[in-house]
Design a protein around this motif. Structure first.
Motif, PDB file in Angstrom:
ATOM      1  N   VAL A 271       0.861  -1.179   0.000  1.00 17.00           N
ATOM      2  CA  VAL A 271       0.000   0.000   0.000  1.00 17.00           C
ATOM      3  C   VAL A 271       0.900   1.232   0.000  1.00 17.00           C
ATOM      4  O   VAL A 271       1.872   1.294   0.758  1.00 17.00           O
ATOM      5  N   ALA A 272       0.585   2.195  -0.863  1.00 14.59           N
ATOM      6  CA  ALA A 272       1.351   3.440  -0.934  1.00 14.59           C
ATOM      7  C   ALA A 272       0.609   4.536  -0.189  1.00 14.59           C
ATOM      8  O   ALA A 272      -0.574   4.785  -0.450  1.00 14.59           O
ATOM      9  N   LEU A 273       1.292   5.187   0.735  1.00 13.15           N
ATOM     10  CA  LEU A 273       0.715   6.263   1.543  1.00 13.15           C
ATOM     11  C   LEU A 273       1.291   7.596   1.079  1.00 13.15           C
ATOM     12  O   LEU A 273       2.514   7.751   0.963  1.00 13.15           O
ATOM     13  N   ARG A 274       0.406   8.550   0.827  1.00  6.20           N
ATOM     14  CA  ARG A 274       0.818   9.836   0.258  1.00  6.20           C
ATOM     15  C   ARG A 274       1.182  10.837   1.351  1.00  6.20           C
ATOM     16  O   ARG A 274       0.557  10.901   2.399  1.00  6.20           O
ATOM     17  N   THR A 275       2.201  11.613   1.061  1.00 10.18           N
ATOM     18  CA  THR A 275       2.615  12.693   1.935  1.00 10.18           C
ATOM     19  C   THR A 275       2.907  13.928   1.086  1.00 10.18           C
ATOM     20  O   THR A 275       3.142  13.813  -0.120  1.00 10.18           O
ATOM     21  N   GLU A 276       2.895  15.100   1.702  1.00 14.97           N
ATOM     22  CA  GLU A 276       3.291  16.323   1.015  1.00 14.97           C
ATOM     23  C   GLU A 276       4.694  16.753   1.420  1.00 14.97           C
ATOM     24  O   GLU A 276       5.191  17.782   0.950  1.00 14.97           O
ATOM     25  N   TYR A 335       7.544  15.420 -11.249  1.00  9.64           N
ATOM     26  CA  TYR A 335       8.293  14.299 -10.694  1.00  9.64           C
ATOM     27  C   TYR A 335       7.573  13.758  -9.467  1.00  9.64           C
ATOM     28  O   TYR A 335       6.643  14.374  -8.920  1.00  9.64           O
ATOM     29  N   LEU A 336       8.000  12.575  -9.057  1.00  9.63           N
ATOM     30  CA  LEU A 336       7.509  11.987  -7.813  1.00  9.63           C
ATOM     31  C   LEU A 336       8.695  11.481  -7.014  1.00  9.63           C
ATOM     32  O   LEU A 336       9.765  11.184  -7.563  1.00  9.63           O
ATOM     33  N   LEU A 337       8.499  11.387  -5.712  1.00 17.48           N
ATOM     34  CA  LEU A 337       9.492  10.859  -4.789  1.00 17.48           C
ATOM     35  C   LEU A 337       8.868   9.680  -4.060  1.00 17.48           C
ATOM     36  O   LEU A 337       7.700   9.745  -3.649  1.00 17.48           O
ATOM     37  N   GLN A 338       9.624   8.598  -3.885  1.00 19.09           N
ATOM     38  CA  GLN A 338       9.054   7.409  -3.254  1.00 19.09           C
ATOM     39  C   GLN A 338      10.143   6.600  -2.560  1.00 19.09           C
ATOM     40  O   GLN A 338      11.322   6.693  -2.886  1.00 19.09           O
ATOM     41  N   ILE A 339       9.706   5.811  -1.593  1.00 21.59           N
ATOM     42  CA  ILE A 339      10.597   4.914  -0.868  1.00 21.59           C
ATOM     43  C   ILE A 339       9.754   3.768  -0.323  1.00 21.59           C
ATOM     44  O   ILE A 339       8.545   3.928  -0.097  1.00 21.59           O
ATOM     45  N   PHE A 340      10.397   2.614  -0.118  1.00 19.03           N
ATOM     46  CA  PHE A 340       9.677   1.402   0.272  1.00 19.03           C
ATOM     47  C   PHE A 340      10.256   0.851   1.569  1.00 19.03           C
ATOM     48  O   PHE A 340      11.477   0.805   1.748  1.00 19.03           O
ATOM     49  N   THR A 341       9.379   0.431   2.460  1.00 21.82           N
ATOM     50  CA  THR A 341       9.837  -0.216   3.689  1.00 21.82           C
ATOM     51  C   THR A 341      10.299  -1.629   3.383  1.00 21.82           C
ATOM     52  O   THR A 341       9.986  -2.193   2.338  1.00 21.82           O
ATOM     53  N   ILE A 354       5.984   4.985   0.737  1.00 16.05           N
ATOM     54  CA  ILE A 354       5.687   6.381   1.027  1.00 16.05           C
ATOM     55  C   ILE A 354       5.957   7.165  -0.253  1.00 16.05           C
ATOM     56  O   ILE A 354       7.032   7.009  -0.864  1.00 16.05           O
ATOM     57  N   ILE A 355       5.009   7.998  -0.678  1.00 11.71           N
ATOM     58  CA  ILE A 355       5.119   8.665  -1.968  1.00 11.71           C
ATOM     59  C   ILE A 355       4.702  10.127  -1.859  1.00 11.71           C
ATOM     60  O   ILE A 355       3.777  10.471  -1.108  1.00 11.71           O
ATOM     61  N   GLN A 356       5.424  10.977  -2.573  1.00 11.08           N
ATOM     62  CA  GLN A 356       5.068  12.394  -2.715  1.00 11.08           C
ATOM     63  C   GLN A 356       5.028  12.716  -4.202  1.00 11.08           C
ATOM     64  O   GLN A 356       5.960  12.389  -4.946  1.00 11.08           O
ATOM     65  N   ARG A 357       3.969  13.355  -4.641  1.00  8.18           N
ATOM     66  CA  ARG A 357       3.819  13.689  -6.063  1.00  8.18           C
ATOM     67  C   ARG A 357       3.957  15.205  -6.261  1.00  8.18           C
ATOM     68  O   ARG A 357       3.371  15.981  -5.526  1.00  8.18           O
ATOM     69  N   ARG A 358       4.713  15.546  -7.282  1.00  7.66           N
ATOM     70  CA  ARG A 358       4.811  16.947  -7.714  1.00  7.66           C
ATOM     71  C   ARG A 358       4.493  16.992  -9.204  1.00  7.66           C
ATOM     72  O   ARG A 358       5.387  16.866 -10.047  1.00  7.66           O
TER      73      ARG A 358
END
Length: 391
Positions: A271-276, A335-341, A354-358
């Motif tokens: 599951v991907a959780l969005r953050t700003e 662009y987007l930024l992401q990382i995986f546990t 964890i993902i942030q979208r721009r």
């Protein structure tokens, strides 16, 4: 990485957003506490022996618009669907729930399309004048189910009828920890065995009026050892997105093969959780004990070279992104930024992103090779990066 055009809006019924996700686990109390301590959730609702639930204990936690439910059977062999799911899959996601409008129309459309209805529309009432909740359940693939949820405007209950305020003693501990800026569910990924992607995607198109939002194949997502194909399906409003993935032939087992093997079939992988603010989010989550995959250092050398030829300006400090192992994918628009546990249980199955979208609506296709390489390193440590068995 084509973005597919969607057709006309459905005449009846709307899918609004992800409502909640339900995990079947061996100890719901402890699993809920784990997500509270490490990821910043807080207790939200509870049902169990004290509330009159004789078969199931359920602990619900919430963080902004993210709602997770953890259920455990209270008896050794009952309810059979929970005990069977737990024995086969381990701690795992069983229910992906959607908030909807006009649930009856959605269910009828799905029935007309031949969809398997696990539970037809049912309505439960909160005590007094507390309103009601209508639900229905479908089976899209494997043992995973979708629950449709429609609450009346005057619903005053916690989560669902029959749930009560939880024990909040853990709040004293949680208040001492930094809050995690995670906002909502961005997407979730369903892993399928080889050659099952198309039948599953076709089911969503036929039964739920979802459409193909985005897709890539193994010519774009591969490493020296493994590859995958993926199609992202979405509701008409595109507020719900779900990549469906399958392994492609490779020299060794891919992470999708590994998931299917240890999960015992198809299911929800992550599951991907969005953050700003992904930098603050990862720093906080690391301070709360969350472990993330490491990124090969050469990745950031390649990113700097590619960015030097791109019109995109990255606002974040690349040195900080590299230090935190945050991945970056981009095109000419954003662009987007992401990382995986790392996996969140002993079976190498479920993890979080964890993902942030721009201004970027993709799913990190440019990063998946790097992700695969990082996962393959962990697979090798587990002894699972072995030659793929054909046939």
């Amino acid at each position: 990485m084509p973005y597919a055009a969607k057709g006309p809006a459905p005449a009846f019924g709307r899918f609004l957003t992800f409502d909640h996700i339900t995990f079947i686990v061996g100890n719901a109390r402890q699993a809920a506490a784990h997500y509270c301590v490490h990821f910043g959730f807080t207790p939200f609702a509870y049902k169990g022996l004290e509330t009159g639930s004789r078969d199931i204990a359920s602990h619900v936690v919430k963080l902004n618009d993210i709602v997770l439910e953890f259920q455990s059977p209270l008896k050794p062999d009952h309810p059979a669907d929970l005990t069977g799911h737990l024995t086969k899959h381990g701690d795992a996601i069983k229910v992906v729930a959607f908030a909807v409008e006009d649930i009856e129309a959605i269910v009828q459309t799905a029935k007309d399309a031949g969809a398997q209805v696990v539970q037809d529309v049912e309505e439960e009432f909160e005590g007094g004048d507390g309103g009601s909740v209508k639900t229905a359940v479908f089976a899209p693939f494997g043992d995973t189910v979708h629950k449709l949820v429609e609450r009346t405007a005057d619903f005053k209950g916690r989560f669902m009828p029959g749930y009560e305020q939880p024990d909040l003693k853990i709040h004293r501990l949680l208040e001492a920890l930094p809050p995690a800026p995670l906002l909502a569910i961005d997407h979730l990924v369903g892993c399928q065995p080889d050659a099952q992607l198309e039948p599953v995607v076709n089911w969503y198109e036929r039964a739920l009026n979802f459409h193909r939002f985005w897709s890539v194949d193994d010519s774009q997502i591969h490493t020296e050892y493994s590859a995958l194909r993926t199609t992202v399906i979405a509701n008409w409003e595109e507020t719900i997105k779900m990549p469906i993935v399958e392994p492609a032939p490779g020299l060794r087992k891919s992470q999708v093969h590994e998931f299917v093997e240890y999960f015992g079939g198809c299911g929800v992988q992550h599951v991907a959780l969005r953050t700003e603010d992904i930098i603050s989010a990862i720093q906080i989550l690391q301070s709360r004990g969350v472990e993330f995959l490491k990124t090969p250092p050469v990745y950031y050398q390649k990113i700097r070279e590619l960015l030097s030829k791109s019109p995109v300006t990255v606002l974040e400090d690349l040195e900080v992104l590299e230090k935190l192992n945050i991945l970056l994918d981009f095109d000419d628009t954003g662009y987007l930024l992401q990382i995986f546990t790392k996996p969140l249980q002993d079976r190498p199955t479920h993890f979080l992103e964890i993902i942030q979208r721009r201004k970027h609506q993709g799913f990190g296709a440019g990063n998946i090779k790097t992700l695969f390489e990082a996962v393959e390193y962990e697979q090798e440590r587990r002894g699972n990066l072995v030659t793929e068995v054909k046939g």
